[in-house]
Design an enzyme around this catalytic site. Structure first.
Site, PDB file in Angstrom:
ATOM      1  N   GLN A  97       0.842  -1.194   0.000  1.00  0.00           N
ATOM      2  CA  GLN A  97       0.000   0.000   0.000  1.00  0.00           C
ATOM      3  C   GLN A  97       0.879   1.246   0.000  1.00  0.00           C
ATOM      4  O   GLN A  97       0.379   2.360  -0.090  1.00  0.00           O
ATOM      5  CB  GLN A  97      -0.887   0.011   1.241  1.00  0.00           C
ATOM      6  N   ASN A  98       2.181   1.035   0.141  1.00  0.00           N
ATOM      7  CA  ASN A  98       3.085   2.181   0.265  1.00  0.00           C
ATOM      8  C   ASN A  98       3.413   2.791  -1.092  1.00  0.00           C
ATOM      9  O   ASN A  98       3.453   2.105  -2.108  1.00  0.00           O
ATOM     10  CB  ASN A  98       4.369   1.768   0.978  1.00  0.00           C
ATOM     11  N   HIS A 115      -1.319   1.589  -4.420  1.00  0.00           N
ATOM     12  CA  HIS A 115      -1.679   3.006  -4.381  1.00  0.00           C
ATOM     13  C   HIS A 115      -0.738   3.877  -5.214  1.00  0.00           C
ATOM     14  O   HIS A 115      -0.644   5.075  -4.994  1.00  0.00           O
ATOM     15  CB  HIS A 115      -1.732   3.483  -2.921  1.00  0.00           C
ATOM     16  N   CYS A 123       0.447  12.210 -16.825  1.00  0.00           N
ATOM     17  CA  CYS A 123      -0.209  13.360 -17.430  1.00  0.00           C
ATOM     18  C   CYS A 123      -1.712  13.096 -17.467  1.00  0.00           C
ATOM     19  O   CYS A 123      -2.155  12.134 -18.100  1.00  0.00           O
ATOM     20  CB  CYS A 123       0.326  13.593 -18.843  1.00  0.00           C
ATOM     21  N   GLY A 181       2.823  -4.326   9.005  1.00  0.00           N
ATOM     22  CA  GLY A 181       2.624  -2.903   9.231  1.00  0.00           C
ATOM     23  C   GLY A 181       1.446  -2.261   8.544  1.00  0.00           C
ATOM     24  O   GLY A 181       1.567  -1.159   8.016  1.00  0.00           O
ATOM     25  N   SER A 183      -2.766  -1.225   9.108  1.00  0.00           N
ATOM     26  CA  SER A 183      -3.861  -1.150  10.083  1.00  0.00           C
ATOM     27  C   SER A 183      -5.127  -1.809   9.527  1.00  0.00           C
ATOM     28  O   SER A 183      -6.107  -1.958  10.252  1.00  0.00           O
ATOM     29  CB  SER A 183      -4.160   0.313  10.422  1.00  0.00           C
ATOM     30  N   ASN A 207       2.971  -6.717  13.437  1.00  0.00           N
ATOM     31  CA  ASN A 207       2.466  -5.376  13.779  1.00  0.00           C
ATOM     32  C   ASN A 207       2.486  -5.249  15.303  1.00  0.00           C
ATOM     33  O   ASN A 207       1.940  -6.109  15.988  1.00  0.00           O
ATOM     34  CB  ASN A 207       1.026  -5.215  13.249  1.00  0.00           C
ATOM     35  N   GLU A 209       0.754  -3.486  17.060  1.00  0.00           N
ATOM     36  CA  GLU A 209      -0.612  -3.292  17.580  1.00  0.00           C
ATOM     37  C   GLU A 209      -1.630  -4.130  16.820  1.00  0.00           C
ATOM     38  O   GLU A 209      -1.580  -4.192  15.592  1.00  0.00           O
ATOM     39  CB  GLU A 209      -1.019  -1.819  17.459  1.00  0.00           C
TER      40      GLU A 209
END
Ligand code: NAD
Length: 242
Positions: A97-98, A115, A123, A181, A183, A207, A209
């Site tokens: 996703q980075n 992404h 252009c 990493g 969420s 991760n 968390e």
């Protein structure tokens, strides 16, 4: 923390699914953590199509600054382990996703950038794309005269269907899925762990968390990427590139 090392040759195809936490230890802030970029800027002013049409120079200046920040950071040992693994195993891919390009800079070759990338311009008028390098200069305008926008998925943009298809193909074939990493809040990427699970892959989360999609994984390591990845794949040593 006890980490059970994995033997890459036990798996036919390995997918690393990465998010902002992958690059956090390289010095690039996550969105949801302390120091995240949207605590300092309003995305409505710098990261959407409407803002670009209203004030292209402001949006391009914002992205120039982002590139300078990212260019000053280096891939970390986690990126390097993933890149080195690709040298040893025939089917390793990264679905990220980075937009920072750090997987490529570490030497990974099969990187699906969901992404887009800060290091590619597009252009909006004639669709031409231009790859750019950290540290080198690049134009603000296309040869046709239109402003060149970063080839990234801004707020409100759709993902490129070809990129989603490529990601789905990787997921369909993988039997080891390692999430690092993320969420799990940005769609459609947040659905990928479920897809990997349905396809029968063994899945791991790295991760510090837990989050809403954590229960989908077979195993979780609650520690930073750079601590877990080298211990998860101790058989991997590769050239350190930056
Ligand atoms: P996020 O900011 O929503 O979440 C980051 C996750 O990483 C959190 O769950 C956090 O607990 C975890 N994390 C923090 N430090 C970590 C570490 N050292 N090791 C492992 N995990 C760690 O990021 P997201 O899920 O990727 O979604 C946000 C969107 O913003 C995505 O599109 C993302 O690519 C984009 N983004 C990209 C960059 C980048 O290109 N580096 C940076 C910020 C945001």
């Amino acid at each position: 923390m006890d980490i059970t090392p994995l033997q890459p040759s036990d798996y036919r195809a390995i997918v690393f699914f990465t998010g902002a936490g992958m690059s956090a230890e390289s010095g690039i802030p996550t969105y949801r953590g302390k120091g995240g970029i949207w605590t300092k800027y309003r995305w409505e002013e710098v990261a959407c199509e409407k803002a670009f049409r209203r004030d292209p120079e402001k949006v391009l200046t914002f992205h120039r600054e982002r590139r300078l920040g990212v260019a000053a950071c280096k891939p970390n040992v986690g990126h390097q382990v993933i890149a080195a693994l690709e040298q040893q195993h025939p089917q390793v891919s990264v679905v990220t996703q980075n937009i920072d390009g750090l997987h490529n800079r570490a030497g990974s070759g099969r990187v699906i950038e969901l992404h887009g990338s800060l290091w590619r311009l597009r252009c909006p008028s004639d669709g031409r794309r231009l790859e750019i390098e950290p540290g080198s200069d690049y134009p603000d305008r296309c040869e046709c005269g239109a402003w060149l926008r970063p080839d990234i998925v801004w707020f409100g943009d759709s993902l490129d269907q070809n990129v989603i298809t490529a990601a789905m193909e990787s997921l369909a074939g993988c039997d080891l899925f390692v999430s690092v990493g993320t969420s799990g809040t940005v769609w459609p990427a947040a659905g990928f762990p479920q897809v990997a699970r349905q396809n029968g892959a063994y899945s791991l989360e790295i991760n510090p968390e837990a989050n809403e999609i954590s229960p989908l994984y077979d195993q979780a390591y609650r520690a930073p990427a750079t601590q877990v990845l080298p211990r998860l794949f101790p058989s991997v040593t590769g050239p350190v590139r930056a």
